[in-house]
Design a protein around this motif. Structure first.
Motif, mmCIF file in Angstrom:
data_model
loop_
_atom_site.group_PDB
_atom_site.id
_atom_site.type_symbol
_atom_site.label_atom_id
_atom_site.label_comp_id
_atom_site.label_asym_id
_atom_site.label_seq_id
_atom_site.Cartn_x
_atom_site.Cartn_y
_atom_site.Cartn_z
ATOM 1 N N THR A 80 49.208 45.347 30.523
ATOM 2 C CA THR A 80 48.059 44.847 31.278
ATOM 3 C C THR A 80 48.232 43.376 31.587
ATOM 4 O OG1 THR A 80 46.582 46.458 30.228
ATOM 5 C CG2 THR A 80 45.552 44.562 31.278
ATOM 6 N N CYS A 84 48.275 41.811 35.282
ATOM 7 C CA CYS A 84 47.336 40.744 35.648
ATOM 8 C C CYS A 84 48.097 39.532 36.186
ATOM 9 C CB CYS A 84 46.487 40.351 34.449
ATOM 10 S SG CYS A 84 45.213 41.550 33.999
ATOM 11 N N ILE A 115 42.426 46.207 33.090
ATOM 12 C CA ILE A 115 42.353 44.952 33.860
ATOM 13 C C ILE A 115 40.916 44.443 33.873
ATOM 14 C CG2 ILE A 115 42.582 43.951 36.175
ATOM 15 C CD1 ILE A 115 44.943 45.907 36.599
ATOM 16 N N GLN A 119 40.680 40.788 32.682
ATOM 17 C CA GLN A 119 40.573 39.772 33.732
ATOM 18 C C GLN A 119 39.901 40.359 34.980
ATOM 19 O OE1 GLN A 119 43.607 36.830 34.470
ATOM 20 N NE2 GLN A 119 44.869 37.591 32.785
#
Length: 206
Positions: A80, A84, A115, A119
């Motif tokens: 991840t 990101c 995600i 973020q």
């Protein structure tokens, strides 16, 4: 096809004022797997279709599962972060001009949810097809009015009946605008989802 060190991807249609779709395929898929769906639900919207970085069975995946099919949380977390970083870099380099709509199926839907957990500023909306929470006990960051479409299959043997509810409640508790649908389907996509996604994009898609 364009290349960057982190991910292999294909793009379609010129950029314009709408947010592009970021297509995240399921286990054993590849960067072309969801392109027909994107063509059907949003023929005028630009897209970027990624190939998962992990070779998996006959194709690829975005993160690893354990032999019992439970999530490898350490691998999911690491990958991840990598994704990101990739999204942030393509935004910074103007490869895409706006945060994308995450459109993920199965393994890709779990990655999309991950995600959002880590973020969410890197996305403008999310379409989660056959999702599973990346962290059922975690609190998502504030997602006030963030548009999310979720679809689940009533006869999906890869999911427990409560999985969709857990994901929905986590997102709603964070303030997201969640549209959730349970279909008379298994794990595979159902024909009704094309119209459902198309209509949702018209109403909610940035």
């Amino acid at each position: 096809m364009p290349e960057r060190p982190e991910f292999h991807f294909v793009t379609g249609r010129a950029e314009y004022s709408s947010s592009p779709l970021l297509l995240l395929h399921g286990s054993s898929g590849n960067e072309t797997s969801l392109v027909p769906l994107a063509d059907a639900v949003a023929p005028d919207r630009p897209y970027m279709a990624l190939r998962g970085p992990l070779a998996w069975e006959t194709g690829f995946a975005f993160f690893r599962r354990n032999p019992d099919r439970s999530l490898d949380h350490a691998d999911l977390s690491r990958r991840t972060d990598q994704l990101c970083h990739f999204i942030a870099s393509i935004l910074e380099d103007d490869i895409i001009s706006r945060p994308p709509i995450l459109l993920g199926f199965s393994n890709g839907a779990i990655m999309a949810a991950s995600i959002l957990l880590r973020q969410p500023r890197l996305a403008s909306a999310a379409i989660l097809l056959r999702p599973l929470s990346p962290a059922p006990a975690a609190d998502f960051p504030p997602l006030t009015a963030f548009p999310i479409l979720m679809t689940s299959g009533k006869y999906d043997r890869r999911r427990e009946p409560r999985d969709a509810d857990v994901m929905k409640h986590q997102l709603e508790n964070a303030g997201a605008d969640v549209s959730a649908h349970m279909l008379a389907a298994g794990h595979d996509l159902h024909q009704d989802e094309i119209g459902m996604i198309r209509d949702w994009l018209i109403r909610k898609g940035p």
